[in-house]
Scaffold this motif. Structure first.
Motif, PDB file in Angstrom:
ATOM      1  N   ALA A   1       0.812  -1.220   0.000  1.00 18.59           N
ATOM      2  CA  ALA A   1       0.000   0.000   0.000  1.00 18.59           C
ATOM      3  C   ALA A   1       0.844   1.268   0.000  1.00 18.59           C
ATOM      4  CB  ALA A   1      -0.931  -0.005   1.214  1.00 18.59           C
ATOM      5  N   ALA A   2       2.068   1.192   0.464  1.00 17.78           N
ATOM      6  CA  ALA A   2       2.930   2.377   0.538  1.00 17.78           C
ATOM      7  C   ALA A   2       3.597   2.705  -0.793  1.00 17.78           C
ATOM      8  CB  ALA A   2       3.996   2.174   1.606  1.00 17.78           C
ATOM      9  N   VAL A   3       3.534   1.795  -1.745  1.00 14.16           N
ATOM     10  CA  VAL A   3       4.242   1.978  -3.017  1.00 14.16           C
ATOM     11  C   VAL A   3       3.318   2.559  -4.076  1.00 14.16           C
ATOM     12  CG1 VAL A   3       5.469   0.808  -4.876  1.00 14.16           C
ATOM     13  CG2 VAL A   3       5.832   0.110  -2.519  1.00 14.16           C
ATOM     14  N   LYS A   4       3.780   3.644  -4.678  1.00 11.83           N
ATOM     15  CA  LYS A   4       3.026   4.239  -5.788  1.00 11.83           C
ATOM     16  C   LYS A   4       3.564   3.716  -7.120  1.00 11.83           C
ATOM     17  CE  LYS A   4       1.598   8.616  -7.757  1.00 11.83           C
ATOM     18  NZ  LYS A   4       1.732  10.061  -7.707  1.00 11.83           N
ATOM     19  N   GLU A   5       4.902   3.683  -7.260  1.00 14.12           N
ATOM     20  CA  GLU A   5       5.505   3.242  -8.522  1.00 14.12           C
ATOM     21  C   GLU A   5       6.921   2.734  -8.262  1.00 14.12           C
ATOM     22  OE1 GLU A   5       6.415   5.048 -12.984  1.00 14.12           O
ATOM     23  OE2 GLU A   5       5.757   6.392 -11.395  1.00 14.12           O
ATOM     24  N   VAL A   6       7.330   1.730  -9.055  1.00 13.14           N
ATOM     25  CA  VAL A   6       8.682   1.174  -8.956  1.00 13.14           C
ATOM     26  C   VAL A   6       9.267   1.088 -10.358  1.00 13.14           C
ATOM     27  CG1 VAL A   6      10.090  -0.785  -8.239  1.00 13.14           C
ATOM     28  CG2 VAL A   6       8.000  -0.261  -7.002  1.00 13.14           C
ATOM     29  N   ASN A   7      10.488   1.568 -10.520  1.00 11.27           N
ATOM     30  CA  ASN A   7      11.206   1.450 -11.787  1.00 11.27           C
ATOM     31  C   ASN A   7      12.581   0.856 -11.514  1.00 11.27           C
ATOM     32  OD1 ASN A   7       9.338   2.660 -13.661  1.00 11.27           O
ATOM     33  ND2 ASN A   7       9.752   4.582 -12.603  1.00 11.27           N
ATOM     34  N   ILE A   8      12.949  -0.138 -12.316  1.00  9.08           N
ATOM     35  CA  ILE A   8      14.261  -0.776 -12.180  1.00  9.08           C
ATOM     36  C   ILE A   8      14.905  -0.830 -13.556  1.00  9.08           C
ATOM     37  CG2 ILE A   8      15.516  -2.865 -11.516  1.00  9.08           C
ATOM     38  CD1 ILE A   8      13.193  -3.554  -9.666  1.00  9.08           C
ATOM     39  N   HIS A   9      16.150  -0.397 -13.633  1.00  8.60           N
ATOM     40  CA  HIS A   9      16.904  -0.570 -14.880  1.00  8.60           C
ATOM     41  C   HIS A   9      18.388  -0.784 -14.559  1.00  8.60           C
ATOM     42  CE1 HIS A   9      17.622   3.783 -14.459  1.00  8.60           C
ATOM     43  NE2 HIS A   9      18.673   3.597 -15.209  1.00  8.60           N
ATOM     44  N   VAL A  10      19.039  -1.466 -15.487  1.00  4.25           N
ATOM     45  CA  VAL A  10      20.447  -1.825 -15.316  1.00  4.25           C
ATOM     46  C   VAL A  10      21.277  -0.983 -16.271  1.00  4.25           C
ATOM     47  CG1 VAL A  10      22.135  -3.691 -15.449  1.00  4.25           C
ATOM     48  CG2 VAL A  10      19.812  -4.174 -14.682  1.00  4.25           C
ATOM     49  N   LYS A  11      22.343  -0.405 -15.746  1.00  4.56           N
ATOM     50  CA  LYS A  11      23.287   0.370 -16.558  1.00  4.56           C
ATOM     51  C   LYS A  11      24.683  -0.112 -16.210  1.00  4.56           C
ATOM     52  CE  LYS A  11      24.427   4.054 -19.066  1.00  4.56           C
ATOM     53  NZ  LYS A  11      24.069   4.311 -20.406  1.00  4.56           N
ATOM     54  N   GLY A  12      25.270  -0.925 -17.086  1.00  7.51           N
ATOM     55  CA  GLY A  12      26.590  -1.480 -16.794  1.00  7.51           C
ATOM     56  C   GLY A  12      26.492  -2.445 -15.637  1.00  7.51           C
ATOM     57  N   LYS A  13      27.243  -2.184 -14.573  1.00  8.74           N
ATOM     58  CA  LYS A  13      27.220  -3.031 -13.376  1.00  8.74           C
ATOM     59  C   LYS A  13      26.434  -2.383 -12.240  1.00  8.74           C
ATOM     60  CE  LYS A  13      30.841  -5.136 -11.838  1.00  8.74           C
ATOM     61  NZ  LYS A  13      32.178  -5.494 -11.387  1.00  8.74           N
ATOM     62  N   ILE A  14      25.554  -1.448 -12.585  1.00 10.01           N
ATOM     63  CA  ILE A  14      24.754  -0.762 -11.571  1.00 10.01           C
ATOM     64  C   ILE A  14      23.277  -1.027 -11.834  1.00 10.01           C
ATOM     65  CG2 ILE A  14      24.136   1.459 -10.558  1.00 10.01           C
ATOM     66  CD1 ILE A  14      26.895   2.473 -11.447  1.00 10.01           C
ATOM     67  N   ILE A  15      22.576  -1.458 -10.796  1.00 13.07           N
ATOM     68  CA  ILE A  15      21.133  -1.652 -10.872  1.00 13.07           C
ATOM     69  C   ILE A  15      20.486  -0.469 -10.158  1.00 13.07           C
ATOM     70  CG2 ILE A  15      19.189  -3.111 -10.240  1.00 13.07           C
ATOM     71  CD1 ILE A  15      21.164  -5.489 -10.275  1.00 13.07           C
ATOM     72  N   ASN A  16      19.755   0.340 -10.919  1.00 16.21           N
ATOM     73  CA  ASN A  16      19.081   1.510 -10.374  1.00 16.21           C
ATOM     74  C   ASN A  16      17.636   1.149 -10.049  1.00 16.21           C
ATOM     75  OD1 ASN A  16      21.163   3.620 -10.692  1.00 16.21           O
ATOM     76  ND2 ASN A  16      20.979   3.072 -12.844  1.00 16.21           N
ATOM     77  N   ILE A  17      17.230   1.386  -8.811  1.00 16.02           N
ATOM     78  CA  ILE A  17      15.873   1.085  -8.375  1.00 16.02           C
ATOM     79  C   ILE A  17      15.259   2.372  -7.831  1.00 16.02           C
ATOM     80  CG2 ILE A  17      14.441  -0.292  -6.831  1.00 16.02           C
ATOM     81  CD1 ILE A  17      16.704  -2.405  -6.849  1.00 16.02           C
ATOM     82  N   ALA A  18      14.220   2.853  -8.507  1.00 17.79           N
ATOM     83  CA  ALA A  18      13.515   4.064  -8.089  1.00 17.79           C
ATOM     84  C   ALA A  18      12.167   3.650  -7.517  1.00 17.79           C
ATOM     85  CB  ALA A  18      13.333   5.007  -9.267  1.00 17.79           C
ATOM     86  N   ILE A  19      11.926   4.019  -6.273  1.00 16.77           N
ATOM     87  CA  ILE A  19      10.673   3.687  -5.599  1.00 16.77           C
ATOM     88  C   ILE A  19       9.987   4.988  -5.205  1.00 16.77           C
ATOM     89  CG2 ILE A  19       9.600   2.493  -3.666  1.00 16.77           C
ATOM     90  CD1 ILE A  19      12.140   0.729  -3.521  1.00 16.77           C
ATOM     91  N   ASP A  20       8.794   5.188  -5.732  1.00 15.87           N
ATOM     92  CA  ASP A  20       7.994   6.356  -5.381  1.00 15.87           C
ATOM     93  C   ASP A  20       6.936   5.880  -4.394  1.00 15.87           C
ATOM     94  OD1 ASP A  20       7.209   9.016  -5.494  1.00 15.87           O
ATOM     95  OD2 ASP A  20       5.787   8.662  -7.126  1.00 15.87           O
ATOM     96  N   VAL A  21       6.948   6.456  -3.207  1.00 15.07           N
ATOM     97  CA  VAL A  21       6.011   6.028  -2.162  1.00 15.07           C
ATOM     98  C   VAL A  21       4.872   7.037  -2.025  1.00 15.07           C
ATOM     99  CG1 VAL A  21       7.727   4.703  -0.888  1.00 15.07           C
ATOM    100  CG2 VAL A  21       7.383   7.108  -0.328  1.00 15.07           C
ATOM    101  N   VAL A  22       3.784   6.600  -1.437  1.00 13.59           N
ATOM    102  CA  VAL A  22       2.629   7.476  -1.241  1.00 13.59           C
ATOM    103  C   VAL A  22       2.892   8.418  -0.067  1.00 13.59           C
ATOM    104  CG1 VAL A  22       0.993   5.846  -2.227  1.00 13.59           C
ATOM    105  CG2 VAL A  22       1.442   5.792   0.228  1.00 13.59           C
ATOM    106  N   LYS A  23       2.052   9.444   0.003  1.00 12.46           N
ATOM    107  CA  LYS A  23       2.180  10.461   1.045  1.00 12.46           C
ATOM    108  C   LYS A  23       2.059   9.826   2.433  1.00 12.46           C
ATOM    109  CE  LYS A  23       0.441  15.011   2.184  1.00 12.46           C
ATOM    110  NZ  LYS A  23      -0.440  16.094   1.784  1.00 12.46           N
ATOM    111  N   ASP A  24       2.805  10.360   3.371  1.00 10.21           N
ATOM    112  CA  ASP A  24       2.808   9.935   4.778  1.00 10.21           C
ATOM    113  C   ASP A  24       3.475   8.575   5.012  1.00 10.21           C
ATOM    114  OD1 ASP A  24       1.560  12.298   5.514  1.00 10.21           O
ATOM    115  OD2 ASP A  24      -0.442  11.447   5.210  1.00 10.21           O
ATOM    116  N   THR A  25       4.279   8.123   4.072  1.00 15.73           N
ATOM    117  CA  THR A  25       5.060   6.898   4.280  1.00 15.73           C
ATOM    118  C   THR A  25       6.285   7.268   5.112  1.00 15.73           C
ATOM    119  OG1 THR A  25       4.340   5.993   2.175  1.00 15.73           O
ATOM    120  CG2 THR A  25       6.302   5.015   3.154  1.00 15.73           C
ATOM    121  N   SER A  26       6.572   6.470   6.106  1.00 18.20           N
ATOM    122  CA  SER A  26       7.730   6.770   6.954  1.00 18.20           C
ATOM    123  C   SER A  26       9.027   6.413   6.231  1.00 18.20           C
ATOM    124  CB  SER A  26       7.645   5.987   8.262  1.00 18.20           C
ATOM    125  OG  SER A  26       7.830   4.611   8.018  1.00 18.20           O
ATOM    126  N   ILE A  27      10.091   7.033   6.697  1.00 20.49           N
ATOM    127  CA  ILE A  27      11.409   6.763   6.116  1.00 20.49           C
ATOM    128  C   ILE A  27      11.780   5.302   6.335  1.00 20.49           C
ATOM    129  CG2 ILE A  27      13.870   7.298   6.277  1.00 20.49           C
ATOM    130  CD1 ILE A  27      13.085  10.141   7.058  1.00 20.49           C
TER     131      ILE A  27
END
Length: 157
Positions: free
Chosen positions: A73-99
């Protein structure tokens, strides 16, 4: 003919020395410029990607990592992509989600990868809360180096 050249060189010693030095300098400069501006066929990453063919991150693996947290329920959107040897994971959470909850979600995505993948790739996490642009707690970035087991965060609150 050789005698004329020898006479001219003897008459113009200084000009001959400077001319010879100029030609040598010009050759050295051309070789240097050639090596700087023209690629020798090496990869832009050098040999840093050595072994990447043996530890491949498939689309199904990235989908598996997404699926682990997408239904939360805390997740709005998730994006994952690989660039070379780095896996980038972007997680957009909904309002009022704790750190702590956002960081926990990042850790869950890490569980989707095998130990071999975690020991080869570096992970970068970008945790955002797009609904609340005034939030002082977000964005948060985290990294996991392939030699370490824990994620290092920019904000440890």
């Amino acid at each position: 003919m050789m005698l004329k050249i020898k006479k001219w060189v003897m008459k113009h010693k200084l000009l001959t020395i400077f001319g010879s030095l100029f030609i040598i300098f010009l050759i050295i400069m051309l070789v240097t410029v050639n090596s700087l501006f023209f690629s020798t066929g090496k990869s832009i990453y050098g040999d840093r990607l050595k072994g990447i063919d043996e530890v491949v991150i498939t689309d199904s693996r990235m989908d598996e990592a997404k699926a682990k947290i997408e239904n939360d329920a805390a997740v709005k959107e998730v994006n994952i992509h690989v660039k070379g040897k780095i896996i980038n994971i972007a997680i957009d959470v909904v309002k009022d989600t704790s750190i702590s909850k956002a960081k926990e979600l990042a850790g869950i995505t890490l569980q989707a990868f095998s130990d071999e993948e975690k020991n080869f790739y570096d992970f970068q996490y970008f945790l955002t809360m797009s609904e609340d642009s005034e939030s002082v707690s977000f964005p948060i970035t985290g990294t996991k180096h392939h030699k370490y087991t824990d994620i290092s965060w920019t904000k440890d609150r």
